[in-house]
Scaffold this motif. Structure first.
Motif, PDB file in Angstrom:
ATOM      1  N   GLN A  87      -0.112   0.256  -1.908  1.00 29.50           N
ATOM      2  CA  GLN A  87       0.655   0.770  -0.775  1.00 29.50           C
ATOM      3  C   GLN A  87       2.022   1.262  -1.263  1.00 29.50           C
ATOM      4  O   GLN A  87       3.047   0.656  -0.976  1.00 29.50           O
ATOM      5  CB  GLN A  87       0.807  -0.329   0.276  1.00 29.50           C
ATOM      6  N   PRO A  88       2.038   2.361  -2.018  1.00 27.31           N
ATOM      7  CA  PRO A  88       3.302   2.850  -2.579  1.00 27.31           C
ATOM      8  C   PRO A  88       4.205   3.436  -1.500  1.00 27.31           C
ATOM      9  O   PRO A  88       3.751   3.771  -0.402  1.00 27.31           O
ATOM     10  CB  PRO A  88       2.857   3.924  -3.569  1.00 27.31           C
ATOM     11  N   ASP A  89       5.474   3.589  -1.848  1.00 23.86           N
ATOM     12  CA  ASP A  89       6.376   4.187  -0.869  1.00 23.86           C
ATOM     13  C   ASP A  89       6.227   5.708  -0.878  1.00 23.86           C
ATOM     14  O   ASP A  89       5.669   6.306  -1.791  1.00 23.86           O
ATOM     15  CB  ASP A  89       7.830   3.744  -1.075  1.00 23.86           C
ATOM     16  N   ARG A 111      -5.227  -6.541   6.246  1.00 26.41           N
ATOM     17  CA  ARG A 111      -4.323  -6.265   7.375  1.00 26.41           C
ATOM     18  C   ARG A 111      -3.027  -5.591   6.929  1.00 26.41           C
ATOM     19  O   ARG A 111      -2.476  -4.763   7.643  1.00 26.41           O
ATOM     20  CB  ARG A 111      -4.028  -7.581   8.114  1.00 26.41           C
ATOM     21  N   SER A 112      -2.520  -5.911   5.752  1.00 33.33           N
ATOM     22  CA  SER A 112      -1.276  -5.303   5.292  1.00 33.33           C
ATOM     23  C   SER A 112      -1.429  -3.787   5.118  1.00 33.33           C
ATOM     24  O   SER A 112      -0.477  -3.042   5.307  1.00 33.33           O
ATOM     25  CB  SER A 112      -0.787  -5.946   3.995  1.00 33.33           C
ATOM     26  N   THR A 113      -2.638  -3.327   4.769  1.00 31.94           N
ATOM     27  CA  THR A 113      -2.879  -1.892   4.664  1.00 31.94           C
ATOM     28  C   THR A 113      -2.782  -1.239   6.036  1.00 31.94           C
ATOM     29  O   THR A 113      -2.210  -0.153   6.171  1.00 31.94           O
ATOM     30  CB  THR A 113      -4.267  -1.610   4.049  1.00 31.94           C
ATOM     31  N   ASP A 114      -3.301  -1.886   7.065  1.00 31.68           N
ATOM     32  CA  ASP A 114      -3.210  -1.340   8.425  1.00 31.68           C
ATOM     33  C   ASP A 114      -1.757  -1.180   8.849  1.00 31.68           C
ATOM     34  O   ASP A 114      -1.369  -0.148   9.408  1.00 31.68           O
ATOM     35  CB  ASP A 114      -3.947  -2.243   9.424  1.00 31.68           C
ATOM     36  N   VAL A 115      -0.942  -2.182   8.562  1.00 28.07           N
ATOM     37  CA  VAL A 115       0.480  -2.133   8.915  1.00 28.07           C
ATOM     38  C   VAL A 115       1.177  -1.030   8.117  1.00 28.07           C
ATOM     39  O   VAL A 115       1.937  -0.227   8.678  1.00 28.07           O
ATOM     40  CB  VAL A 115       1.158  -3.504   8.665  1.00 28.07           C
ATOM     41  N   TRP A 116       0.908  -0.960   6.809  1.00 28.62           N
ATOM     42  CA  TRP A 116       1.503   0.069   5.964  1.00 28.62           C
ATOM     43  C   TRP A 116       1.134   1.459   6.474  1.00 28.62           C
ATOM     44  O   TRP A 116       1.987   2.338   6.570  1.00 28.62           O
ATOM     45  CB  TRP A 116       1.039  -0.123   4.513  1.00 28.62           C
ATOM     46  N   TRP A 117      -0.139   1.670   6.804  1.00 33.19           N
ATOM     47  CA  TRP A 117      -0.595   2.980   7.251  1.00 33.19           C
ATOM     48  C   TRP A 117       0.068   3.377   8.567  1.00 33.19           C
ATOM     49  O   TRP A 117       0.449   4.539   8.743  1.00 33.19           O
ATOM     50  CB  TRP A 117      -2.113   3.030   7.354  1.00 33.19           C
ATOM     51  N   GLN A 118       0.221   2.459   9.487  1.00 30.10           N
ATOM     52  CA  GLN A 118       0.896   2.766  10.755  1.00 30.10           C
ATOM     53  C   GLN A 118       2.318   3.247  10.503  1.00 30.10           C
ATOM     54  O   GLN A 118       2.798   4.155  11.173  1.00 30.10           O
ATOM     55  CB  GLN A 118       0.902   1.553  11.684  1.00 30.10           C
TER      56      GLN A 118
END
Length: 180
Positions: A87-89, A111-118
């Motif tokens: 999940q890079p910036d 779940r952290s990917t879902d938050v990052w993508w949002q």
């Protein structure tokens, strides 16, 4: 005393029917002491999904340069394919999209990917040469029994589905396209 990387030898047989690519690859992967087995499997999967005769791993976590995890460079040094994981910036992805013809990002982490993508979805839509895929956490966990110091893996890709297996394990993954 510094911890040393663990070396993995991987024989990877790839049948990618979606791209019409078929090949055998002998990979030597150095697993950084801070790298998990899960991330190691993501690296192998990303290699299989982008395999070519000129695709190579860079120093990855140990790199001090502005290099991707994997890349496919032309003989003139142009970057055809830039591959990242996690999940890079946005700044890092902007730089990658400016340097390469195609950038592929493979996200994992549940779940952290879902938050990052949002948080990143809107800004990342502007990069036309960027594709973002989410690797399902449950299927990645099923890949962990495949991890051995010497691996012989078969990877079949068809209709955007992946089958990864060794002599005694079979894993089916369906990457979720977040931005294709």
């Amino acid at each position: 005393m510094a911890l040393k990387s663990t070396i993995y030898k991987v024989t990877l047989n790839i049948a990618d029917m979606d791209r019409g690519y078929y090949g055998d690859h002998q990979l030597t992967l150095a697993q950084h002491p801070s790298e998990t087995d899960l991330r190691l499997m993501v690296r192998i999967l990303a290699f299989a999904l982008n395999a070519s005769d000129s695709l190579t791993f860079t120093k990855g976590l140990s790199s001090e340069d502005d290099e991707p995890e994997l890349w496919d460079r032309s003989l003139s040094g142009d970057v055809n394919v830039w591959v990242e994981f996690g999940q890079p910036d946005e700044k890092w992805l902007r730089k990658a999209c400016g340097r390469a013809k195609q950038v592929h990002l493979y996200c994992y982490g549940g779940r952290s990917t879902d938050v990052w993508w949002q948080q990143q979805q809107t800004v990342l839509q502007r990069y036309q040469n960027l594709s973002v895929w989410q690797l399902p956490e449950d299927a990645l966990q099923q890949c962990l029994p495949l991890v051995q110091r010497h691996m012989t893996l078969q990877c079949t890709i068809t209709e955007a589905q992946i089958w990864l297996s060794d002599a005694s394990h079979n894993v089916h993954l369906i990457p979720l396209p977040l931005k294709a």
